[in-house]
Design an enzyme around this catalytic site. Structure first.
Site, PDB file in Angstrom:
ATOM      1  N   ARG A   1       0.842  -1.215   0.000  1.00  6.61           N
ATOM      2  CA  ARG A   1       0.000   0.000   0.000  1.00  6.61           C
ATOM      3  C   ARG A   1       0.871   1.256   0.000  1.00  6.61           C
ATOM      4  O   ARG A   1       0.579   2.244  -0.666  1.00  6.61           O
ATOM      5  CB  ARG A   1      -0.951  -0.024   1.197  1.00  6.61           C
ATOM      6  CG  ARG A   1      -2.054  -1.062   1.058  1.00  6.61           C
ATOM      7  CD  ARG A   1      -2.878  -1.192   2.322  1.00  6.61           C
ATOM      8  NE  ARG A   1      -3.552   0.050   2.680  1.00  6.61           N
ATOM      9  CZ  ARG A   1      -4.174   0.225   3.848  1.00  6.61           C
ATOM     10  NH1 ARG A   1      -4.186  -0.746   4.771  1.00  6.61           N
ATOM     11  NH2 ARG A   1      -4.772   1.357   4.115  1.00  6.61           N
TER      12      ARG A   1
ATOM     13  N   ALA B   1     -15.060  13.596  -5.158  1.00  6.91           N
ATOM     14  CA  ALA B   1     -14.199  14.666  -4.638  1.00  6.91           C
ATOM     15  C   ALA B   1     -13.574  15.465  -5.776  1.00  6.91           C
ATOM     16  O   ALA B   1     -13.616  16.707  -5.772  1.00  6.91           O
ATOM     17  CB  ALA B   1     -13.108  14.053  -3.761  1.00  6.91           C
TER      18      ALA B   1
ATOM     19  N   GLY C   1     -15.827  11.886   1.283  1.00  8.12           N
ATOM     20  CA  GLY C   1     -15.365  10.531   0.985  1.00  8.12           C
ATOM     21  C   GLY C   1     -15.228   9.624   2.171  1.00  8.12           C
ATOM     22  O   GLY C   1     -14.284   8.841   2.251  1.00  8.12           O
TER      23      GLY C   1
ATOM     24  N   HIS D   1      -6.011   7.838  12.142  1.00  6.01           N
ATOM     25  CA  HIS D   1      -5.694   6.408  12.060  1.00  6.01           C
ATOM     26  C   HIS D   1      -4.237   6.164  11.703  1.00  6.01           C
ATOM     27  O   HIS D   1      -3.897   5.092  11.202  1.00  6.01           O
ATOM     28  CB  HIS D   1      -6.629   5.733  11.035  1.00  6.01           C
ATOM     29  CG  HIS D   1      -8.060   5.726  11.493  1.00  6.01           C
ATOM     30  ND1 HIS D   1      -9.125   5.624  10.624  1.00  6.01           N
ATOM     31  CD2 HIS D   1      -8.608   5.840  12.732  1.00  6.01           C
ATOM     32  CE1 HIS D   1     -10.254   5.658  11.311  1.00  6.01           C
ATOM     33  NE2 HIS D   1      -9.976   5.790  12.586  1.00  6.01           N
TER      34      HIS D   1
HETATM   35  C1  BV8 Z   1     -11.527   1.273  18.820  1.00  9.42           C
HETATM   36  C2  BV8 Z   1      -6.170   2.443   9.501  1.00  9.42           C
HETATM   37  C3  BV8 Z   1     -11.453   0.722  21.133  1.00  9.42           C
HETATM   38  C4  BV8 Z   1      -5.676   1.074   9.135  1.00  9.42           C
HETATM   39  C5  BV8 Z   1      -8.553   2.164   9.997  1.00  9.42           C
HETATM   40  C6  BV8 Z   1     -15.593  -5.015  17.639  1.00  9.42           C
HETATM   41  C7  BV8 Z   1     -14.293  -5.203  18.103  1.00  9.42           C
HETATM   42  C8  BV8 Z   1     -13.376  -4.145  18.205  1.00  9.42           C
HETATM   43  C9  BV8 Z   1     -13.776  -2.864  17.844  1.00  9.42           C
HETATM   44  C10 BV8 Z   1     -15.071  -2.701  17.367  1.00  9.42           C
HETATM   45  C11 BV8 Z   1     -15.984  -3.739  17.273  1.00  9.42           C
HETATM   46  N1  BV8 Z   1     -17.158  -3.238  16.775  1.00  9.42           N
HETATM   47  C12 BV8 Z   1     -17.014  -1.921  16.547  1.00  9.42           C
HETATM   48  C13 BV8 Z   1     -15.767  -1.576  16.913  1.00  9.42           C
HETATM   49  C14 BV8 Z   1     -15.160  -0.279  16.819  1.00  9.42           C
HETATM   50  C15 BV8 Z   1     -14.372  -0.253  15.509  1.00  9.42           C
HETATM   51  C16 BV8 Z   1     -15.347   0.052  14.392  1.00  9.42           C
HETATM   52  O1  BV8 Z   1     -15.807   1.174  14.297  1.00  9.42           O
HETATM   53  N2  BV8 Z   1     -15.671  -0.956  13.568  1.00  9.42           N
HETATM   54  C17 BV8 Z   1     -16.600  -0.735  12.487  1.00  9.42           C
HETATM   55  C18 BV8 Z   1     -16.217  -1.631  11.320  1.00  9.42           C
HETATM   56  C19 BV8 Z   1     -18.003  -1.029  12.995  1.00  9.42           C
HETATM   57  N3  BV8 Z   1     -13.394   0.784  15.677  1.00  9.42           N
HETATM   58  C20 BV8 Z   1     -12.168   0.484  16.119  1.00  9.42           C
HETATM   59  O2  BV8 Z   1     -11.760  -0.645  16.307  1.00  9.42           O
HETATM   60  C21 BV8 Z   1     -11.317   1.696  16.467  1.00  9.42           C
HETATM   61  N4  BV8 Z   1     -10.752   1.506  17.752  1.00  9.42           N
HETATM   62  O3  BV8 Z   1     -12.729   1.243  18.824  1.00  9.42           O
HETATM   63  O4  BV8 Z   1     -10.762   1.010  19.928  1.00  9.42           O
HETATM   64  C22 BV8 Z   1     -10.454   0.899  22.197  1.00  9.42           C
HETATM   65  C23 BV8 Z   1     -10.575   1.985  23.061  1.00  9.42           C
HETATM   66  C24 BV8 Z   1      -9.659   2.124  24.079  1.00  9.42           C
HETATM   67  C25 BV8 Z   1      -8.603   1.201  24.216  1.00  9.42           C
HETATM   68  C26 BV8 Z   1      -8.472   0.137  23.327  1.00  9.42           C
HETATM   69  C27 BV8 Z   1      -9.393  -0.026  22.296  1.00  9.42           C
HETATM   70  C28 BV8 Z   1     -10.165   1.823  15.474  1.00  9.42           C
HETATM   71  C29 BV8 Z   1     -10.700   2.023  14.083  1.00  9.42           C
HETATM   72  C30 BV8 Z   1      -9.536   2.379  13.147  1.00  9.42           C
HETATM   73  C31 BV8 Z   1      -9.285   1.246  12.173  1.00  9.42           C
HETATM   74  N5  BV8 Z   1      -8.277   1.669  11.182  1.00  9.42           N
HETATM   75  N6  BV8 Z   1      -7.595   2.597   9.148  1.00  9.42           N
HETATM   76  C32 BV8 Z   1      -5.550   0.887   7.649  1.00  9.42           C
HETATM   77  O5  BV8 Z   1      -5.783   1.831   6.877  1.00  9.42           O
HETATM   78  O6  BV8 Z   1      -5.167  -0.244   7.261  1.00  9.42           O
HETATM   79  S1  BV8 Z   1     -10.179   2.344   9.540  1.00  9.42           S
HETATM   80  C33 BV8 Z   1     -10.321   2.391   7.818  1.00  9.42           C
HETATM   81  O7  BV8 Z   1     -11.618   1.954   7.501  1.00  9.42           O
HETATM   82  C34 BV8 Z   1     -10.240   3.783   7.244  1.00  9.42           C
HETATM   83  O8  BV8 Z   1      -9.314   4.585   7.936  1.00  9.42           O
HETATM   84  C35 BV8 Z   1     -11.658   4.331   7.342  1.00  9.42           C
HETATM   85  O9  BV8 Z   1     -11.822   5.056   8.530  1.00  9.42           O
HETATM   86  C36 BV8 Z   1     -12.483   3.077   7.507  1.00  9.42           C
HETATM   87  C37 BV8 Z   1     -13.462   2.854   6.402  1.00  9.42           C
HETATM   88  O10 BV8 Z   1     -12.672   2.680   5.184  1.00  9.42           O
HETATM   89  P1  BV8 Z   1     -13.375   2.918   3.720  1.00  9.42           P
HETATM   90  O11 BV8 Z   1     -14.790   2.426   3.797  1.00  9.42           O
HETATM   91  O12 BV8 Z   1     -12.570   2.573   2.550  1.00  9.42           O
HETATM   92  O13 BV8 Z   1     -13.343   4.361   3.650  1.00  9.42           O
HETATM   93  P2  BV8 Z   1     -14.469   5.194   4.068  1.00  9.42           P
HETATM   94  O14 BV8 Z   1     -15.173   4.744   5.303  1.00  9.42           O
HETATM   95  O15 BV8 Z   1     -13.814   6.457   4.180  1.00  9.42           O
HETATM   96  O16 BV8 Z   1     -15.572   4.948   2.821  1.00  9.42           O
HETATM   97  C38 BV8 Z   1     -15.252   5.268   1.497  1.00  9.42           C
HETATM   98  C39 BV8 Z   1     -16.307   6.309   1.134  1.00  9.42           C
HETATM   99  O17 BV8 Z   1     -15.852   7.057   0.032  1.00  9.42           O
HETATM  100  C40 BV8 Z   1     -17.652   5.714   0.748  1.00  9.42           C
HETATM  101  O18 BV8 Z   1     -18.695   6.383   1.417  1.00  9.42           O
HETATM  102  C41 BV8 Z   1     -17.737   5.985  -0.780  1.00  9.42           C
HETATM  103  O19 BV8 Z   1     -19.075   6.266  -1.200  1.00  9.42           O
HETATM  104  C42 BV8 Z   1     -16.910   7.225  -0.897  1.00  9.42           C
HETATM  105  N7  BV8 Z   1     -16.257   7.441  -2.186  1.00  9.42           N
HETATM  106  C43 BV8 Z   1     -15.822   6.508  -3.064  1.00  9.42           C
HETATM  107  N8  BV8 Z   1     -15.219   7.139  -4.131  1.00  9.42           N
HETATM  108  C44 BV8 Z   1     -15.277   8.469  -3.878  1.00  9.42           C
HETATM  109  C45 BV8 Z   1     -15.920   8.677  -2.651  1.00  9.42           C
HETATM  110  N9  BV8 Z   1     -16.125   9.897  -2.130  1.00  9.42           N
HETATM  111  C46 BV8 Z   1     -15.685  10.956  -2.841  1.00  9.42           C
HETATM  112  N10 BV8 Z   1     -15.045  10.847  -4.033  1.00  9.42           N
HETATM  113  C47 BV8 Z   1     -14.830   9.632  -4.573  1.00  9.42           C
HETATM  114  N11 BV8 Z   1     -14.200   9.519  -5.765  1.00  9.42           N
END
Ligand code: BV8
Ligand code: ZN
Length: 262
Positions: free
Chosen positions: A72, A252, A208, A121
């Site tokens: 990546r 975007a 996005g 992140h």
């Molecule tokens: C936390 C870095 C607690 C890595 C990323 C069960 C177990 C454990 C945790 C959880 C659980 N259930 C829920 C959780 C919480 C979890 C979470 O939210 N899960 C989700 C799936 C439900 N969160 C976490 O685990 C966070 N930590 O909760 O810790 C804790 C607290 C204290 C102490 C200890 C622990 C950490 C979350 C961070 C994960 N890391 N990234 C890497 O990159 O490899 S997240 C990663 O995915 C991205 O950074 C982004 O945030 C996320 C989503 O990715 P995408 O979908 O690709 O992107 P995005 O969401 O931005 O969507 C794309 C969009 O763009 C779409 O809407 C599309 O329509 C649009 N688009 C497409 N083309 C275009 C466009 N827009 C404009 N122009 C275009 N051309």
């Protein structure tokens, strides 16, 4: 996308004193970087990113996860910021106060001229020791060389495959990507700064992001709760539709240059 929406968004941005720009993977899509939800190409197609982006996956198979991040990182180094990144940098330059908060781990905002974006992140360009946390300088060889002079750093064959992570020269543990994995806490200082900016801004422009990953997805909600205005740029519907005063349905690189030209 209606002209009236574009004009309303442009006028809200012009009148805003304090602006937050909040971005997700979609802002880098038109630079050729797949978002999390798009099927990853080649070898990675068989994997679910949300399973690979975890401490467990790295513990089970460090070479597979390190190889994915090196692939990546190499992909990001081969592409350029797009017109969307550049338009956001132009908004930032014009605003009295503007903070960029991104969920992305690429450096495309920086390369487009944005000033010190907050990386909620982490970053592909800040590997560190998985045990003692010592930063390891990523090099063009794709192998962090903490103290080892460049000439001796083994040229890691960075391909779409497994790459054994280098070892920390202080404690010998494997070097890990400097990103926040699922199940890991966000950097407290970054998250607090982002929440403070979102709570105090007049306008937050979210671009996005699917708004489904927490706690980052809270950021636009904070602005709405504190009486600020949310403008969304996304070709598709997201949970943020509910808090966006203006929804610009487009990409975007299409929408943002038009917005800044108005
Ligand atoms: C936390 C870095 C607690 C890595 C990323 C069960 C177990 C454990 C945790 C959880 C659980 N259930 C829920 C959780 C919480 C979890 C979470 O939210 N899960 C989700 C799936 C439900 N969160 C976490 O685990 C966070 N930590 O909760 O810790 C804790 C607290 C204290 C102490 C200890 C622990 C950490 C979350 C961070 C994960 N890391 N990234 C890497 O990159 O490899 S997240 C990663 O995915 C991205 O950074 C982004 O945030 C996320 C989503 O990715 P995408 O979908 O690709 O992107 P995005 O969401 O931005 O969507 C794309 C969009 O763009 C779409 O809407 C599309 O329509 C649009 N688009 C497409 N083309 C275009 C466009 N827009 C404009 N122009 C275009 N051309
Ligand atoms: Zn170490």
């Amino acid at each position: 996308m209606r002209d009236t929406d574009l004009r309303e968004a442009a006028s809200l941005i012009d009148r805003a004193e304090r602006i937050v720009i909040f971005t997700g993977a979609g802002v880098s899509a038109e630079s050729g970087i797949p978002t999390f939800r798009d099927a990853l190409s080649g070898l990675w197609e068989q994997f679910d990113p949300r399973r690979l982006a975890t401490p467990e996956a790295f513990g089970d198979d460090p070479a597979l996860v390190w190889g994915w991040y090196e692939w990546r990182r190499a992909a990001v180094e081969r592409v350029e910021p797009n017109a969307g990144h550049r338009a956001l940098a132009a908004i930032e330059q014009r605003a009295a106060e503007c903070v960029v908060v991104t969920q992305n781990v690429d450096d495309l905002h920086e390369r487009a001229g944005s000033h010190e974006p907050i990386h909620l992140h982490g970053s592909l360009f800040a590997p560190r020791c998985s045990a003692c946390g010592r930063p390891a300088a990523a090099t063009e060889a794709g192998v962090p060389n903490t103290e080892v002079p460049k000439a001796e750093v083994p040229k890691a064959e960075v391909s779409e495959g497994r790459v054994t992570p280098p070892q920390c020269d202080r404690c010998g543990a494997p070097i890990r990507p400097g990103v926040v994995w699922f199940g890991e806490a966000l950097p407290a200082d970054a998250f607090e700064a982002a929440v403070a900016a979102a709570a105090n801004c007049d306008v937050l422009i979210t671009v996005g992001t699917s708004g489904v990953v927490f706690p980052a997805a809270e950021i636009p909600q904070v602005t709405a709760r504190m009486g600020g205005t949310v403008i969304q740029v996304n070709p598709g519907p997201t949970p943020l539709d509910a808090v966006a005063r203006v929804n610009l349905r487009g990409t975007a690189a299409e929408v943002l240059p038009v917005l800044v030209s108005m």
